[in-house]
Design a protein around this motif. Structure first.
Motif, PDB file in Angstrom:
ATOM      1  N   UNK A 119       0.728  -1.431  -0.015  1.00  9.57           N
ATOM      2  CA  UNK A 119      -0.380  -0.149  -0.075  1.00  9.57           C
ATOM      3  C   UNK A 119       1.076   1.589  -0.143  1.00  9.57           C
ATOM      4  N   UNK A 120       2.020   1.636   0.599  1.00  5.36           N
ATOM      5  CA  UNK A 120       2.580   2.232   0.552  1.00  5.36           C
ATOM      6  C   UNK A 120       3.306   2.650  -0.496  1.00  5.36           C
ATOM      7  N   UNK A 121       3.902   1.176  -1.016  1.00  6.21           N
ATOM      8  CA  UNK A 121       4.412   2.133  -2.654  1.00  6.21           C
ATOM      9  C   UNK A 121       2.967   2.057  -3.657  1.00  6.21           C
ATOM     10  N   UNK A 122       2.230   1.657  -3.453  1.00 10.31           N
ATOM     11  CA  UNK A 122       0.853   2.555  -4.591  1.00 10.31           C
ATOM     12  C   UNK A 122       1.339   4.031  -4.037  1.00 10.31           C
ATOM     13  N   UNK A 123       0.851   4.331  -2.925  1.00 11.15           N
ATOM     14  CA  UNK A 123       0.765   6.083  -2.548  1.00 11.15           C
ATOM     15  C   UNK A 123       1.596   6.306  -2.891  1.00 11.15           C
ATOM     16  N   UNK A 124       2.784   6.019  -2.855  1.00 12.83           N
ATOM     17  CA  UNK A 124       4.007   7.054  -3.326  1.00 12.83           C
ATOM     18  C   UNK A 124       3.972   7.197  -5.104  1.00 12.83           C
ATOM     19  N   UNK A 125       3.450   5.698  -5.748  1.00 16.24           N
ATOM     20  CA  UNK A 125       4.008   5.958  -6.870  1.00 16.24           C
ATOM     21  C   UNK A 125       2.625   6.732  -7.686  1.00 16.24           C
ATOM     22  N   UNK A 126       1.409   6.522  -6.723  1.00  9.54           N
ATOM     23  CA  UNK A 126       0.276   7.800  -6.323  1.00  9.54           C
ATOM     24  C   UNK A 126       0.626   9.873  -6.841  1.00  9.54           C
ATOM     25  N   UNK A 127       1.354  10.037  -5.922  1.00 11.88           N
ATOM     26  CA  UNK A 127       1.821  10.764  -5.636  1.00 11.88           C
ATOM     27  C   UNK A 127       2.752  10.929  -6.700  1.00 11.88           C
ATOM     28  N   UNK A 128       4.160  10.176  -7.077  1.00  7.60           N
ATOM     29  CA  UNK A 128       4.882  10.311  -8.783  1.00  7.60           C
ATOM     30  C   UNK A 128       4.205  10.840  -9.661  1.00  7.60           C
ATOM     31  N   UNK A 129       2.867  10.082  -9.149  1.00 14.72           N
ATOM     32  CA  UNK A 129       2.595  10.680 -10.808  1.00 14.72           C
ATOM     33  C   UNK A 129       1.872  11.646 -11.204  1.00 14.72           C
ATOM     34  N   UNK A 130       1.173  11.773  -9.707  1.00  7.70           N
ATOM     35  CA  UNK A 130       0.641  13.019  -9.593  1.00  7.70           C
ATOM     36  C   UNK A 130       1.455  14.450 -10.100  1.00  7.70           C
ATOM     37  N   UNK A 131       3.186  14.600 -10.082  1.00  3.39           N
ATOM     38  CA  UNK A 131       3.722  15.284  -9.795  1.00  3.39           C
ATOM     39  C   UNK A 131       4.764  15.453 -11.040  1.00  3.39           C
ATOM     40  N   UNK A 132       4.071  14.611 -11.598  1.00  2.49           N
ATOM     41  CA  UNK A 132       4.728  14.287 -13.258  1.00  2.49           C
ATOM     42  C   UNK A 132       5.850  13.677 -13.225  1.00  2.49           C
ATOM     43  N   UNK A 133       6.581  13.089 -12.579  1.00  4.11           N
ATOM     44  CA  UNK A 133       7.464  11.747 -11.963  1.00  4.11           C
ATOM     45  C   UNK A 133       7.805  11.001 -12.626  1.00  4.11           C
ATOM     46  N   UNK A 134       6.205   9.257 -12.394  1.00  9.16           N
ATOM     47  CA  UNK A 134       6.265   8.443 -13.691  1.00  9.16           C
ATOM     48  C   UNK A 134       4.873   8.629 -14.240  1.00  9.16           C
ATOM     49  N   UNK A 135       4.245   7.713 -15.145  1.00  4.67           N
ATOM     50  CA  UNK A 135       3.582   7.491 -15.782  1.00  4.67           C
ATOM     51  C   UNK A 135       3.086   6.068 -16.089  1.00  4.67           C
ATOM     52  N   UNK A 136       1.359   6.003 -16.003  1.00  2.46           N
ATOM     53  CA  UNK A 136       1.325   4.824 -16.110  1.00  2.46           C
ATOM     54  C   UNK A 136       1.969   4.518 -18.028  1.00  2.46           C
TER      55      UNK A 136
END
Length: 196
Positions: free
Chosen positions: A38-55
């Motif tokens: 869950x911590x990983x997915x929460x962090x991924x969501x923040x990274x996506x929000x910040x434009x640092x990762x993408x689906x």
């Protein structure tokens, strides 16, 4: 600890899904800092929000995969290039415990120090044993080398903590007779708490 940057570093090796990132993070650090998925997915969501990762679609198993973006790579390079800031050190529970014990008349601070010293030395022995095992078979993968570096950091930290505990005990012994008690405490109880 920067989970955010750790995940970016893993994604820099190629697209991955959450559970895979969790497994690789723990493998790289020898499970020293376990993550829940869950911590990983929460962090991924923040990274996506910040434009640092993408689906990046799905893998063959139907897992939602993420990829690092150019902005994510730039942030990762900056993280690697920037020294860890020591101006705002993280809270250290042991330092706080000893600081509070010094002012607590009913606490035997030498017993607190001795209990921690025994725990720290045992941990150092355990880490050293793990290091010997890792060196016996010889680290051959990057994850094994990473784990060895983490182990050595844990050993050095435990050694430093043991030295600091020795220093604290010696300092308190030297200061026991010269301390001026707090105005709201009985002078006898203040000296007794330091001497113990």
């Amino acid at each position: 600890m920067s989970i955010r940057h750790g995940l970016l570093a893993l994604l820099d090796r190629g697209p991955r899904y959450g559970y895979q990132l969790r497994t690789e993070f723990e493998s790289r650090t020898g499970s020293t800092w376990p993550l829940n998925v869950g911590q990983v997915y929460t962090t991924l969501a923040r990274l996506e929000r910040d434009g640092l990762v993408a689906p990046a679609g799905e893998d063959d198993g139907g897992h939602a995969v993420y990829a690092i973006t150019d902005d994510g790579r730039a942030e990762l390079r900056e993280w690697f290039a920037t020294p860890v800031d020591r101006a705002s050190p993280p809270r250290d529970e042991l330092a706080i415990k000893l600081a509070m014990a010094v002012g607590s008349p009913d606490v035997d601070i030498r017993a607190v120090i001795q209990a921690q010293r025994m725990h720290t030395i045992k941990a150092m022995q355990d880490y050293t044993r793990l290091k010997a095992q890792a060196l016996d078979k010889g680290p051959v993968t990057r994850d094994e080398v990473a784990w060895l570096l983490v182990l050595e950091q844990l050993i050095f930290s435990a050694e430093a903590e043991a030295r600091w505990l020795d220093h604290c005990e010696a300092r308190l012994a030297r200061l026991a007779e010269s301390l001026v008690p707090d105005h709201d405490q009985d002078p006898a109880s203040d000296k007794r708490s330091i001497r113990r």
